[in-house]
Every structure is written in structure tokens, then in C-alpha cells.
Design a protein around this motif. Structure first.
Motif, PDB file in Angstrom:
ATOM      1  N   ARG A   1      74.855  13.878  50.951  1.00  0.00           N
ATOM      2  CA  ARG A   1      74.034  12.091  49.866  1.00  0.00           C
ATOM      3  C   ARG A   1      73.573  13.055  49.074  1.00  0.00           C
ATOM      4  NH1 ARG A   1      70.765  10.417  55.647  1.00  0.00           N
ATOM      5  NH2 ARG A   1      72.220  13.186  56.131  1.00  0.00           N
ATOM      6  N   GLU A   2      72.779  12.769  48.072  1.00  0.00           N
ATOM      7  CA  GLU A   2      72.394  13.207  46.927  1.00  0.00           C
ATOM      8  C   GLU A   2      70.860  12.883  47.431  1.00  0.00           C
ATOM      9  OE1 GLU A   2      73.253  10.331  43.562  1.00  0.00           O
ATOM     10  OE2 GLU A   2      75.397  11.334  43.189  1.00  0.00           O
ATOM     11  N   ILE A   3      69.552  13.457  46.303  1.00  0.00           N
ATOM     12  CA  ILE A   3      68.123  13.917  47.374  1.00  0.00           C
ATOM     13  C   ILE A   3      67.805  12.272  46.659  1.00  0.00           C
ATOM     14  CG2 ILE A   3      67.472  15.170  44.698  1.00  0.00           C
ATOM     15  CD1 ILE A   3      65.364  16.534  46.925  1.00  0.00           C
ATOM     16  N   SER A   4      67.740  11.655  45.362  1.00  0.00           N
ATOM     17  CA  SER A   4      67.365  10.997  44.254  1.00  0.00           C
ATOM     18  C   SER A   4      67.870   9.999  45.085  1.00  0.00           C
ATOM     19  CB  SER A   4      68.634  11.129  42.662  1.00  0.00           C
ATOM     20  OG  SER A   4      67.874   9.847  41.974  1.00  0.00           O
ATOM     21  N   GLY A   5      66.710   9.475  45.057  1.00  0.00           N
ATOM     22  CA  GLY A   5      67.034   7.273  45.719  1.00  0.00           C
ATOM     23  C   GLY A   5      66.067   7.645  47.072  1.00  0.00           C
ATOM     24  N   LYS A   6      66.315   8.810  47.566  1.00  0.00           N
ATOM     25  CA  LYS A   6      65.845   9.166  49.151  1.00  0.00           C
ATOM     26  C   LYS A   6      64.516   8.873  49.463  1.00  0.00           C
ATOM     27  CE  LYS A   6      69.520   9.744  50.652  1.00  0.00           C
ATOM     28  NZ  LYS A   6      70.901   9.670  48.922  1.00  0.00           N
ATOM     29  N   ARG A   7      64.097   7.910  50.204  1.00  0.00           N
ATOM     30  CA  ARG A   7      62.382   7.883  50.579  1.00  0.00           C
ATOM     31  C   ARG A   7      62.286   9.571  51.604  1.00  0.00           C
ATOM     32  NH1 ARG A   7      63.262   3.063  53.877  1.00  0.00           N
ATOM     33  NH2 ARG A   7      64.878   4.391  55.001  1.00  0.00           N
ATOM     34  N   LEU A   8      60.079  10.341  50.577  1.00  0.00           N
ATOM     35  CA  LEU A   8      60.353  11.370  51.328  1.00  0.00           C
ATOM     36  C   LEU A   8      58.836  11.418  52.238  1.00  0.00           C
ATOM     37  CD1 LEU A   8      59.532  14.711  51.535  1.00  0.00           C
ATOM     38  CD2 LEU A   8      59.017  14.505  49.344  1.00  0.00           C
ATOM     39  N   GLY A   9      58.736  10.995  53.040  1.00  0.00           N
ATOM     40  CA  GLY A   9      57.162  10.622  53.822  1.00  0.00           C
ATOM     41  C   GLY A   9      56.430  12.425  53.995  1.00  0.00           C
ATOM     42  N   LEU A  10      55.599  12.498  53.285  1.00  0.00           N
ATOM     43  CA  LEU A  10      54.178  13.542  53.703  1.00  0.00           C
ATOM     44  C   LEU A  10      53.192  13.345  54.748  1.00  0.00           C
ATOM     45  CD1 LEU A  10      53.750  14.073  49.671  1.00  0.00           C
ATOM     46  CD2 LEU A  10      55.670  15.819  51.713  1.00  0.00           C
ATOM     47  N   VAL A  11      53.551  14.133  55.602  1.00  0.00           N
ATOM     48  CA  VAL A  11      52.302  14.093  56.772  1.00  0.00           C
ATOM     49  C   VAL A  11      51.596  14.902  56.460  1.00  0.00           C
ATOM     50  CG1 VAL A  11      51.601  14.208  59.119  1.00  0.00           C
ATOM     51  CG2 VAL A  11      54.378  13.535  58.404  1.00  0.00           C
ATOM     52  N   GLY A  12      50.286  14.661  55.350  1.00  0.00           N
ATOM     53  CA  GLY A  12      49.394  15.571  55.498  1.00  0.00           C
ATOM     54  C   GLY A  12      50.139  15.426  53.758  1.00  0.00           C
ATOM     55  N   PHE A  13      48.013  15.040  52.506  1.00  0.00           N
ATOM     56  CA  PHE A  13      47.968  15.580  51.452  1.00  0.00           C
ATOM     57  C   PHE A  13      48.209  15.719  50.447  1.00  0.00           C
ATOM     58  CE2 PHE A  13      48.531  12.691  46.918  1.00  0.00           C
ATOM     59  CZ  PHE A  13      50.225  13.166  46.957  1.00  0.00           C
ATOM     60  N   GLY A  14      47.216  17.011  51.243  1.00  0.00           N
ATOM     61  CA  GLY A  14      46.812  18.633  50.751  1.00  0.00           C
ATOM     62  C   GLY A  14      47.290  18.898  49.270  1.00  0.00           C
ATOM     63  N   ALA A  15      47.227  20.399  49.167  1.00  0.00           N
ATOM     64  CA  ALA A  15      47.132  20.503  47.475  1.00  0.00           C
ATOM     65  C   ALA A  15      48.855  20.951  47.321  1.00  0.00           C
ATOM     66  CB  ALA A  15      46.552  21.934  47.228  1.00  0.00           C
ATOM     67  N   ILE A  16      49.691  22.087  48.426  1.00  0.00           N
ATOM     68  CA  ILE A  16      50.823  22.001  48.640  1.00  0.00           C
ATOM     69  C   ILE A  16      52.017  20.839  49.052  1.00  0.00           C
ATOM     70  CG2 ILE A  16      52.491  22.549  50.492  1.00  0.00           C
ATOM     71  CD1 ILE A  16      50.993  24.666  51.500  1.00  0.00           C
ATOM     72  N   ALA A  17      51.402  19.673  49.462  1.00  0.00           N
ATOM     73  CA  ALA A  17      51.999  18.468  49.855  1.00  0.00           C
ATOM     74  C   ALA A  17      51.730  17.735  48.255  1.00  0.00           C
ATOM     75  CB  ALA A  17      51.277  17.514  51.053  1.00  0.00           C
ATOM     76  N   ARG A  18      51.327  17.894  47.615  1.00  0.00           N
ATOM     77  CA  ARG A  18      50.733  17.315  45.664  1.00  0.00           C
ATOM     78  C   ARG A  18      52.033  17.978  45.252  1.00  0.00           C
ATOM     79  NH1 ARG A  18      44.623  16.680  45.641  1.00  0.00           N
ATOM     80  NH2 ARG A  18      44.169  16.190  47.722  1.00  0.00           N
ATOM     81  N   GLU A  19      52.158  19.153  45.589  1.00  0.00           N
ATOM     82  CA  GLU A  19      52.643  19.736  44.598  1.00  0.00           C
ATOM     83  C   GLU A  19      54.688  19.891  45.067  1.00  0.00           C
ATOM     84  OE1 GLU A  19      52.665  22.592  41.765  1.00  0.00           O
ATOM     85  OE2 GLU A  19      50.675  22.793  42.245  1.00  0.00           O
ATOM     86  N   THR A  20      54.962  19.494  45.891  1.00  0.00           N
ATOM     87  CA  THR A  20      55.937  18.673  46.702  1.00  0.00           C
ATOM     88  C   THR A  20      55.893  16.913  46.326  1.00  0.00           C
ATOM     89  OG1 THR A  20      55.508  19.728  49.140  1.00  0.00           O
ATOM     90  CG2 THR A  20      57.288  18.237  48.674  1.00  0.00           C
ATOM     91  N   ALA A  21      55.042  16.376  46.174  1.00  0.00           N
ATOM     92  CA  ALA A  21      55.279  15.411  45.888  1.00  0.00           C
ATOM     93  C   ALA A  21      55.741  15.096  44.074  1.00  0.00           C
ATOM     94  CB  ALA A  21      54.186  14.200  45.823  1.00  0.00           C
ATOM     95  N   HIS A  22      55.157  16.047  43.466  1.00  0.00           N
ATOM     96  CA  HIS A  22      55.232  16.181  41.811  1.00  0.00           C
ATOM     97  C   HIS A  22      56.349  16.586  42.002  1.00  0.00           C
ATOM     98  CE1 HIS A  22      54.327  17.014  38.020  1.00  0.00           C
ATOM     99  NE2 HIS A  22      55.378  18.532  38.162  1.00  0.00           N
ATOM    100  N   ARG A  23      57.408  17.347  42.291  1.00  0.00           N
ATOM    101  CA  ARG A  23      58.927  17.911  42.469  1.00  0.00           C
ATOM    102  C   ARG A  23      59.812  16.957  42.768  1.00  0.00           C
ATOM    103  NH1 ARG A  23      55.556  21.997  42.193  1.00  0.00           N
ATOM    104  NH2 ARG A  23      55.752  23.955  41.659  1.00  0.00           N
ATOM    105  N   ALA A  24      59.285  16.431  43.279  1.00  0.00           N
ATOM    106  CA  ALA A  24      60.144  15.421  44.549  1.00  0.00           C
ATOM    107  C   ALA A  24      60.257  13.793  43.186  1.00  0.00           C
ATOM    108  CB  ALA A  24      59.622  15.090  45.739  1.00  0.00           C
ATOM    109  N   LEU A  25      58.759  13.401  43.078  1.00  0.00           N
ATOM    110  CA  LEU A  25      59.269  12.118  42.181  1.00  0.00           C
ATOM    111  C   LEU A  25      60.040  12.405  40.577  1.00  0.00           C
ATOM    112  CD1 LEU A  25      55.335  11.569  42.191  1.00  0.00           C
ATOM    113  CD2 LEU A  25      57.662   9.906  43.215  1.00  0.00           C
TER     114      LEU A  25
END
Length: 314
Positions: free
Chosen positions: A137-161
Motif C-alpha cells: 500500500r502507498e502512504i499517500s492518502g492514508k490517515r495518520l493518528g498521533l497519540v500526543g502532539f508534542g514536539a516529536i509528533a509535530r515533526e512527524t505530522a509535518h513530514r506526513a502531510l
């Protein structure tokens, strides 16, 4: 002359640059020799650790002159903060220094688990050519859920978006109007509760500290709420996840994959690792998500500078 004891691995250039003129004992094997560590702490002004050295109880009692603890990382569950506070011992984590490393680990393992093709080397070399079995499966279009939204999660979100994922997060400590929900790459949806986040996540990544509230929060019930074929990634703390429940969800094929970098017992031994053997689409790594050549330099420098500054000003 201040005495600094370093009980786990650290960038040696940072030691030389920041602890020159100090009495410095650097022995990354001390964490595995508790008697030697106890002896080394006699007269020590500073202790620098990663996550394995347990800074509590008898260890603190063996260091009556201790003034500062440097943590080569961000998790503080191996340090008795209350006891340190009572004695006036400052504690400095390396906040922000390994955010990128962990975020890249999460994205990298998500892509690996979703695609499912990268473990085929032996089969291809043997001539079996298993194309039909490896349509991932491709990662594009998939839904990422982050449990906690501190600094590391925000870096992860930036790359995922940036990769075309839809990103949601649940963090009860972060107000809905906090600007963090809007990143340079797009907007992160705020999930009102964990159950809602889990139910719509193709990839679920954990970014919470270990607290009484987070211990065991990802259990069999939560895993059952995940969409069939979803992927779980834990680079937070091992005790946040019921590992036996993850193994069962993988074995039953409800989970499409999992990456575990942290465990309730570290390091794993043969007995504790046995339930995780021979499971489909499982990646196990030895608490290394936040450790790269680059992050080790950053973490070591930030920690050493904080310890030196505290000792110099004290």
C-alpha cells in the motif's frame, strides 16, 4: 574541580569540548556494572545518562554531592524527579535534539510496513519471484493518528502531510486554539478522544510519556477499534502498550503491521522476546528511534552544555 560521571554512550567530541578542565569519567558500560557505578559516584557533582541508568533510590544515595543530572534524550521516567527536587539536584533533558530522528523513524517504518515488499531479498535471490504476494500500500492518502502532539509528533505530522497523508492527533493537554494544530505543511485535525482517533487511523503512532494515565493505554480493546489492516508504531515508552495484545492482533491479522522500538523490559531477553517471534509484518528495534549519528551529536552537545553551565554557575 567538578567531577562528571557518564554511564552510557555519548559523543566523545562533545565530552572533550564541554568538560575540559573537569574530572570526567566516561564509561558507557557503567550502566551494566552497578557496583562500579555506585563507586564512581562518590564525590561526583554531575551524572550524565541515557534511559537505562535508573537515577533513584540507592544510586542517588551513593552520590551525596550530586548537583546535576544530564539526560541524553527526553524521557524522564528513569529519573526520580521528586527525589532530585528534594535534594536540589537539577535535571536537564536534551529537549528537541532528537525530534527529527524519531519523526523519520516513524515515517520510515510506516512506509516499510504499508508497502510490505522489502523483506523479499532471500526469496528473490532464490528465484521464487513473489510479485503477487507483495502488492503493498502507498502512504499517500492514508490517515495518520498521533497519540500526543508534542514536539516529536509535530515533526512527524509535518513530514506526513508533505507525503499526502491526512493527519489527526489527540492531546488533551493542548487547547483547540493552539497554533501548533496548523503546521507549515497543513492542518492537523484535533481528535476529541482516543477512541475517535484510533477508529480512523490507518497508521497509529504513539508520542506520550509514561505516566499513570498512559500506562497500558493501548490494550486489546483499543487495538480492536483500529481499522482492519492498520499499522501501529511505538517509539514512546514500552509500558504504554500491551505487547501481548499487539502480538495477538498481528497473529490474527487484524493489525496489518507494527513497529516496536521500546519495551516494558529493556533489553529484551530470550524469554521476554519469545512471544514476538515469527509474527507477520513486525519490526523490532532496540530503543534506537531517536539515535542517529546526527542526533547523537546534537543530544550530546545540548546535554553537556547544560551540565557545564550549571556547574560553572553554581
Amino acid at each position: 574541580m567538578p567531577k562528571v560521571v557518564i554511564s552510557e554512550f555519548m559523543d566523545e567530541a562533545a565530552i572533550a569540548a564541554e568538560f575540559g578542565g573537569f574530572e570526567t569519567l566516561y564509561d558507557p558500560g557503567l550502566v551494566d556494572r552497578p557496583d562500579d557505578l555506585t563507586a564512581a559516584l562518590a564525590g561526583a557533582d554531575a551524572l550524565v545518562v541515557r534511559n537505562r541508568t535508573q537515577v533513584r533510590g540507592a544510586l542517588l544515595a551513593a552520590a551525596p554531592d550530586l548537583k546535576v543530572v544530564g539526560r541524553l534524550g527526553v524521557g524522564l521516567d528513569n529519573i526520580d524527579l521528586a527525589a532530585c527536587g528534594e535534594r536540589g539536584i537539577a535535571v536537564y533533558p536534551a529537549t528537541g535534539a532528537n525530534d527529527v530522528a524519531v519523526a523519520e523513524y516513524v515515517i520510515g517504518t510506516a512506509m516499510l510496513l504499508l508497502r510490505g515488499a522489502y523483506g523479499a531479498t532471500a526469496a528473490v535471490a532464490a528465484g521464487t519471484w513473489p510479485r503477487d504476494a507483495l502488492m503493498g500500500r502507498e502512504i499517500s492518502g492514508k490517515r495518520l493518528g498521533l497519540v500526543g502532539f508534542g514536539a516529536i509528533a509535530r515533526e512527524t505530522a509535518h513530514r506526513a502531510l508533505a507525503l499526502g497523508m491526512e493527519v489527526s492527533a489527540h492531546d488533551p493537554l493542548l487547547p483547540a486554539d493552539d497554533p501548533a494544530w496548523r503546521t507549515g505543511s497543513g492542518t492537523v485535525a484535533r481528535a476529541e478522544n482516543l477512541a475517535a482517533l484510533v477508529a480512523r487511523s490507518d497508521v497509529l503512532s504513539l508520542h506520550v510519556p509514561l505516566t499513570p494515565e498512559t500506562r497500558g493505554m493501548i490494550d486489546a480493546g483499543i487495538l480492536a477499534r483500529m481499522p482492519a489492516g492498520a499499522v501501529l508504531i511505538n517509539a514512546a515508552r514500552g509500558e504504554v502498550v500491551d505487547v501481548a495484545a499487539v502480538a495477538e492482533a498481528l497473529r490474527g491479522r487484524h493489525l496489518g503491521g507494527a513497529a516496536l522500538d521500546v519495551f516494558p523490559q529493556e533489553p529484551l531477553d530470550a524469554a521476554s522476546g519469545a512471544p514476538l517471534r515469527d509474527l507477520p509484518n513486525l519490526i523490532l528495534t532496540p530503543h534506537i528511534a531517536g539515535v542517529t549519528q546526527e542526533s547523537n551529536v546534537r543530544v550530546s552537545r545540548v546535554t553537556a552544555q547544560a551540565v557545564r553551565r550549571h556547574l560553572s554557575e553554581g
